[in-house]
Design a protein around this motif. Structure first.
Motif, PDB file in Angstrom:
ATOM      1  N   ALA A 292      13.017   8.808   0.146  1.00  0.00           N
ATOM      2  CA  ALA A 292      13.377   7.907  -0.792  1.00  0.00           C
ATOM      3  C   ALA A 292      14.308   7.834  -1.522  1.00  0.00           C
ATOM      4  CB  ALA A 292      12.165   8.480  -2.455  1.00  0.00           C
ATOM      5  N   SER A 293      15.221   8.476  -0.919  1.00  0.00           N
ATOM      6  CA  SER A 293      17.056   8.867  -1.669  1.00  0.00           C
ATOM      7  C   SER A 293      17.581   7.525  -0.506  1.00  0.00           C
ATOM      8  CB  SER A 293      17.519  10.294  -1.243  1.00  0.00           C
ATOM      9  OG  SER A 293      18.845   9.665  -1.523  1.00  0.00           O
TER      10      SER A 293
ATOM     11  N   VAL B 115      11.265   4.218  -5.317  1.00  0.00           N
ATOM     12  CA  VAL B 115      12.432   4.590  -6.556  1.00  0.00           C
ATOM     13  C   VAL B 115      11.905   5.298  -7.355  1.00  0.00           C
ATOM     14  CG1 VAL B 115      13.388   2.523  -7.960  1.00  0.00           C
ATOM     15  CG2 VAL B 115      13.408   1.782  -5.779  1.00  0.00           C
ATOM     16  N   THR B 116      10.501   5.282  -8.308  1.00  0.00           N
ATOM     17  CA  THR B 116      10.456   6.016  -8.985  1.00  0.00           C
ATOM     18  C   THR B 116      10.097   7.364  -8.525  1.00  0.00           C
ATOM     19  OG1 THR B 116       8.031   4.917  -8.869  1.00  0.00           O
ATOM     20  CG2 THR B 116       9.493   4.009 -10.580  1.00  0.00           C
TER      21      THR B 116
ATOM     22  N   THR C 219       0.880  -1.264  -0.039  1.00  0.00           N
ATOM     23  CA  THR C 219      -0.014   0.170   0.276  1.00  0.00           C
ATOM     24  C   THR C 219       0.574   1.259   0.183  1.00  0.00           C
ATOM     25  OG1 THR C 219      -0.126   0.386   2.255  1.00  0.00           O
ATOM     26  CG2 THR C 219      -1.697  -1.152   1.450  1.00  0.00           C
ATOM     27  N   ALA C 220       0.558   1.899  -0.329  1.00  0.00           N
ATOM     28  CA  ALA C 220       1.222   3.703  -0.239  1.00  0.00           C
ATOM     29  C   ALA C 220       1.950   4.400   0.917  1.00  0.00           C
ATOM     30  CB  ALA C 220       0.693   4.598  -1.167  1.00  0.00           C
ATOM     31  N   ASP C 221       1.304   3.509   2.290  1.00  0.00           N
ATOM     32  CA  ASP C 221       1.237   3.684   3.447  1.00  0.00           C
ATOM     33  C   ASP C 221       2.338   3.408   3.829  1.00  0.00           C
ATOM     34  OD1 ASP C 221      -1.820   4.205   4.935  1.00  0.00           O
ATOM     35  OD2 ASP C 221      -0.714   5.867   4.264  1.00  0.00           O
ATOM     36  N   ASP C 222       3.198   1.955   3.424  1.00  0.00           N
ATOM     37  CA  ASP C 222       4.234   1.030   3.397  1.00  0.00           C
ATOM     38  C   ASP C 222       5.719   1.601   2.684  1.00  0.00           C
ATOM     39  OD1 ASP C 222       2.342  -2.026   2.665  1.00  0.00           O
ATOM     40  OD2 ASP C 222       2.738  -0.906   4.261  1.00  0.00           O
ATOM     41  N   SER C 223       5.430   2.903   1.978  1.00  0.00           N
ATOM     42  CA  SER C 223       7.184   2.869   1.685  1.00  0.00           C
ATOM     43  C   SER C 223       7.315   4.983   1.380  1.00  0.00           C
ATOM     44  CB  SER C 223       6.414   4.088  -0.394  1.00  0.00           C
ATOM     45  OG  SER C 223       6.049   1.853  -0.884  1.00  0.00           O
ATOM     46  N   PRO C 224       7.851   4.925   1.267  1.00  0.00           N
ATOM     47  CA  PRO C 224       8.923   6.806   2.101  1.00  0.00           C
ATOM     48  C   PRO C 224       8.082   7.377   1.426  1.00  0.00           C
ATOM     49  CG  PRO C 224      10.976   4.792   1.777  1.00  0.00           C
ATOM     50  CD  PRO C 224       9.350   4.450   1.728  1.00  0.00           C
ATOM     51  N   GLY C 225       7.621   8.724   2.031  1.00  0.00           N
ATOM     52  CA  GLY C 225       7.164   9.536   0.870  1.00  0.00           C
ATOM     53  C   GLY C 225       7.768  11.235   0.343  1.00  0.00           C
TER      54      GLY C 225
END
Length: 288
Positions: free
Chosen positions: A17-18, A93-94, A6-12
């Motif tokens: 992100a880096s 990543v993207t 889900t979106a909540d799993d990823s650094p925002g």
């Protein structure tokens, strides 16, 4: 996000992100960590983002054992590339790649070529001959090297293609140093006709069976890969060698690791052999 994410799993944030890309592609102590130290700091985040993309895609076959799920993940990355080039990336990543794509004008086809290499690993675990293995090495190693060569920078228009050749060669070398790791995962990359020539079976590799025949097979694979890497590294244009130093560093580290494996009498079927951090730093720094 990818299946089950889900979106909540990823650094925002861009910084998160880096950081994600750095940990994914080149954690401290890895070969890539030392290779990318050779870049100017201003280029490192972009390089980490590109390498992280390659690593995310390459990891699919190792992390997912259900072919259907693996293909679904690969399809998700194809869709994510479309979102990236449409300006709406969802993955850390993207998101990190978005400014890279904007500033360097890397073609979408360069990213899609990386997906092709991952797709080969999902569909093929053996290769009949060296031509088949070479095609795999080009897709799995050459395409990522050509992609990152655009980020490292170049003046000679031949450099990206020559970087692809070197990435291909490094991947061929990894088949020697990772022979045991690959076999335990079900992959035997050495061509079937060459296994037959030396009297070694895929089952021998998967069962960790050492023999004089295995040593001779490995010596042959090592010699061919070493020559291929040395020739490809020497072909990188003089004017771009400083800019392409991370790739040259990876080549130097692969050669050193292959020599370490040879010094162990190719005892790679039951263990993973690696270089010490100091040797990695020294070899990467000395790469020219």
């Amino acid at each position: 996000m990818q299946p089950h994410e889900t979106a909540d799993d990823s650094p925002g944030t861009p910084a998160q992100a880096s950081d994600y890309c750095r940990q994914k592609a080149g954690p401290a102590g890895s070969a890539l960590y030392y290779a990318l130290l050779q870049l100017p700091p201003s280029k490192r985040d972009a390089a980490y983002a590109a390498h992280a993309f390659c690593q995310e895609v390459a990891d699919i076959h190792a992390a997912v054992h259900d072919p259907g799920v693996a293909h679904a993940k690969l399809d998700w990355w194809r869709q994510e590339l479309a979102r990236l080039f449409a300006g709406t990336p969802a993955h850390p990543v993207t998101r990190a790649l978005a400014p890279v794509v904007k500033n360097t004008h890397i073609a979408r086809a360069s990213f899609e070529a990386v997906l092709h290499g991952a797709e080969m690993d999902l569909s093929q675990m053996r290769y009949l001959d060296f031509a088949g293995l070479s095609h795999y090495c080009d897709a799995a190693g050459g395409a990522p090297a050509e992609l990152v060569a655009h980020i490292y920078g170049f003046d000679d228009p031949q450099t990206p293609a020559l970087a692809r050749t070197l990435g291909h060669a490094i991947t061929l070398g990894r088949r020697v140093t990772d022979a045991g790791v690959d076999a335990r995962a079900g992959y035997v990359y050495f061509p079937i006709d060459e296994l037959q020539r030396f009297g070694v079976t895929a089952a021998d590799l998967q069962n960790g069976k050492y023999s004089p025949a295995f040593i001779e097979l490995m010596k042959f694979q090592h010699a061919r890969a070493r020559q291929t890497i040395a020739e490809a590294a020497a072909a990188i244009p003089k004017q771009d060698r400083r800019k392409q130093k991370p790739l040259l560093a990876l080549a130097a580290l692969q050669l050193a690791l292959m020599d370490e494996v040879a010094a162990s009498d190719y005892q790679v079927l039951h263990q993973r052999i690696d270089l010490t951090p100091l040797r990695k730093f020294w070899r990467a720094w000395r790469a020219r």
